[in-house]
Design a protein around this motif. Structure first.
Motif, PDB file in Angstrom:
ATOM      1  N   ARG A 158      -6.390  -5.932   0.777  1.00  0.00           N
ATOM      2  CA  ARG A 158      -7.482  -5.038   1.082  1.00  0.00           C
ATOM      3  C   ARG A 158      -8.444  -5.817   2.204  1.00  0.00           C
ATOM      4  O   ARG A 158      -8.295  -7.041   2.496  1.00  0.00           O
ATOM      5  CB  ARG A 158      -8.184  -4.782  -0.332  1.00  0.00           C
ATOM      6  CG  ARG A 158      -7.504  -4.021  -1.166  1.00  0.00           C
ATOM      7  CD  ARG A 158      -8.229  -3.626  -2.613  1.00  0.00           C
ATOM      8  NE  ARG A 158      -7.538  -2.912  -3.271  1.00  0.00           N
ATOM      9  CZ  ARG A 158      -7.568  -2.615  -4.588  1.00  0.00           C
ATOM     10  NH1 ARG A 158      -8.575  -3.506  -5.302  1.00  0.00           N
ATOM     11  NH2 ARG A 158      -6.964  -1.997  -5.491  1.00  0.00           N
ATOM     12  N   GLY A 159      -9.246  -4.920   2.713  1.00  0.00           N
ATOM     13  CA  GLY A 159     -10.202  -5.590   3.634  1.00  0.00           C
ATOM     14  C   GLY A 159      -9.778  -5.552   4.972  1.00  0.00           C
ATOM     15  O   GLY A 159     -10.403  -6.110   6.019  1.00  0.00           O
ATOM     16  N   ARG A 160      -8.594  -5.036   5.164  1.00  0.00           N
ATOM     17  CA  ARG A 160      -7.841  -5.230   6.419  1.00  0.00           C
ATOM     18  C   ARG A 160      -7.666  -3.929   7.170  1.00  0.00           C
ATOM     19  O   ARG A 160      -6.791  -3.921   8.264  1.00  0.00           O
ATOM     20  CB  ARG A 160      -6.742  -5.961   6.485  1.00  0.00           C
ATOM     21  CG  ARG A 160      -6.874  -7.601   6.198  1.00  0.00           C
ATOM     22  CD  ARG A 160      -5.503  -8.195   6.001  1.00  0.00           C
ATOM     23  NE  ARG A 160      -4.795  -7.859   4.615  1.00  0.00           N
ATOM     24  CZ  ARG A 160      -3.845  -8.377   4.588  1.00  0.00           C
ATOM     25  NH1 ARG A 160      -2.936  -9.096   5.274  1.00  0.00           N
ATOM     26  NH2 ARG A 160      -3.198  -7.964   3.137  1.00  0.00           N
ATOM     27  N   PRO A 166     -14.706   3.047  -1.286  1.00  0.00           N
ATOM     28  CA  PRO A 166     -13.825   4.277  -1.192  1.00  0.00           C
ATOM     29  C   PRO A 166     -14.336   5.850  -0.895  1.00  0.00           C
ATOM     30  O   PRO A 166     -13.917   6.478  -0.075  1.00  0.00           O
ATOM     31  CB  PRO A 166     -12.920   4.186  -2.381  1.00  0.00           C
ATOM     32  CG  PRO A 166     -13.093   2.817  -2.806  1.00  0.00           C
ATOM     33  CD  PRO A 166     -14.344   2.475  -2.406  1.00  0.00           C
ATOM     34  N   ALA A 208      -6.187   0.597   4.118  1.00  0.00           N
ATOM     35  CA  ALA A 208      -6.332   2.055   3.284  1.00  0.00           C
ATOM     36  C   ALA A 208      -6.742   3.059   4.165  1.00  0.00           C
ATOM     37  O   ALA A 208      -6.456   4.175   4.358  1.00  0.00           O
ATOM     38  CB  ALA A 208      -7.276   1.993   2.340  1.00  0.00           C
ATOM     39  N   GLY A 263       0.714  -1.157   0.227  1.00  0.00           N
ATOM     40  CA  GLY A 263      -0.025   0.003  -0.022  1.00  0.00           C
ATOM     41  C   GLY A 263       0.729   1.202   0.197  1.00  0.00           C
ATOM     42  O   GLY A 263       2.005   1.155   0.343  1.00  0.00           O
ATOM     43  N   VAL A 268      -3.706   0.304  -2.623  1.00  0.00           N
ATOM     44  CA  VAL A 268      -3.687  -0.833  -1.840  1.00  0.00           C
ATOM     45  C   VAL A 268      -3.649  -2.040  -2.791  1.00  0.00           C
ATOM     46  O   VAL A 268      -4.669  -2.257  -3.416  1.00  0.00           O
ATOM     47  CB  VAL A 268      -4.639  -1.007  -0.566  1.00  0.00           C
ATOM     48  CG1 VAL A 268      -4.362  -2.221   0.223  1.00  0.00           C
ATOM     49  CG2 VAL A 268      -4.404   0.108   0.300  1.00  0.00           C
ATOM     50  N   GLN A 269      -2.669  -2.816  -2.861  1.00  0.00           N
ATOM     51  CA  GLN A 269      -2.695  -4.128  -3.513  1.00  0.00           C
ATOM     52  C   GLN A 269      -4.182  -4.851  -3.239  1.00  0.00           C
ATOM     53  O   GLN A 269      -4.394  -5.203  -2.051  1.00  0.00           O
ATOM     54  CB  GLN A 269      -1.404  -5.009  -3.274  1.00  0.00           C
ATOM     55  CG  GLN A 269      -0.338  -4.447  -3.740  1.00  0.00           C
ATOM     56  CD  GLN A 269      -0.002  -4.482  -5.258  1.00  0.00           C
ATOM     57  OE1 GLN A 269      -1.064  -4.813  -6.061  1.00  0.00           O
ATOM     58  NE2 GLN A 269       0.775  -4.499  -5.946  1.00  0.00           N
ATOM     59  N   PRO A 270      -4.692  -5.531  -4.068  1.00  0.00           N
ATOM     60  CA  PRO A 270      -5.886  -6.261  -4.160  1.00  0.00           C
ATOM     61  C   PRO A 270      -5.797  -7.415  -2.921  1.00  0.00           C
ATOM     62  O   PRO A 270      -6.474  -7.497  -2.000  1.00  0.00           O
ATOM     63  CB  PRO A 270      -6.164  -6.913  -5.363  1.00  0.00           C
ATOM     64  CG  PRO A 270      -5.529  -6.051  -6.179  1.00  0.00           C
ATOM     65  CD  PRO A 270      -4.323  -5.356  -5.518  1.00  0.00           C
ATOM     66  N   CYS A 296      -4.196   7.029  -2.709  1.00  0.00           N
ATOM     67  CA  CYS A 296      -3.860   6.076  -1.851  1.00  0.00           C
ATOM     68  C   CYS A 296      -4.142   4.836  -2.749  1.00  0.00           C
ATOM     69  O   CYS A 296      -5.156   4.753  -3.303  1.00  0.00           O
ATOM     70  CB  CYS A 296      -4.820   6.036  -0.824  1.00  0.00           C
ATOM     71  SG  CYS A 296      -4.662   4.657   0.283  1.00  0.00           S
TER      72      CYS A 296
END
Length: 124
Positions: A49-51, A84, A54, A23, A44-46, A42
């Motif tokens: 994500r979800g953690r 986002p 971002a 990221g 973030v690598q796929p 900004c």
């Protein structure tokens, strides 16, 4: 990510998993008549994500922009990115403009671009 990692005078904060950059938040200061404004970017690598990465990067980016003396911070998001957009709104960003069919997504389809902004200093 490659386009946003090129050499620039901008300030960046990276997020790593081991040695891998997953990221990045960039504060790109404006120049001339827009020297009071900076753009926040900004990514973030796929796989990362979800953690909450971002959110953490945006938080650090807003803090960095303030330290740099930025008065107004902007961010561009594809209109189809409801998640986002909501995240940036939770940081106090508001919608300023929509540019119709302004960008192409990963499938080469035209998408609207939403420009959000936030003042970091009190307005006159």
């Amino acid at each position: 990510m490659a386009g946003w990692t090129r050499a620039t005078l901008a300030r960046r904060i990276g997020a790593f998993e081991g040695d891998d950059l997953v990221g990045l938040v960039t504060i790109e200061p404006g120049t001339g008549w827009m020297s009071h404004v900076a753009e926040l970017r900004c990514v973030v690598q796929p796989s990362a994500r979800g953690r909450g990465l971002a959110r953490a990067l945006v938080d650090r980016g807003v803090e960095l922009a303030g330290q740099l003396g930025t008065e107004k911070l902007t961010v561009e998001v594809m209109a189809i990115g409801a998640g986002p957009i909501a995240m940036f709104e939770s940081f106090g960003f508001g919608r300023e403009a929509v540019l119709v069919d302004h960008v192409r997504d990963g499938n080469d389809e035209l998408q609207d671009l939403v420009i959000l902004s936030r003042f970091l200093t009190p307005r006159h």
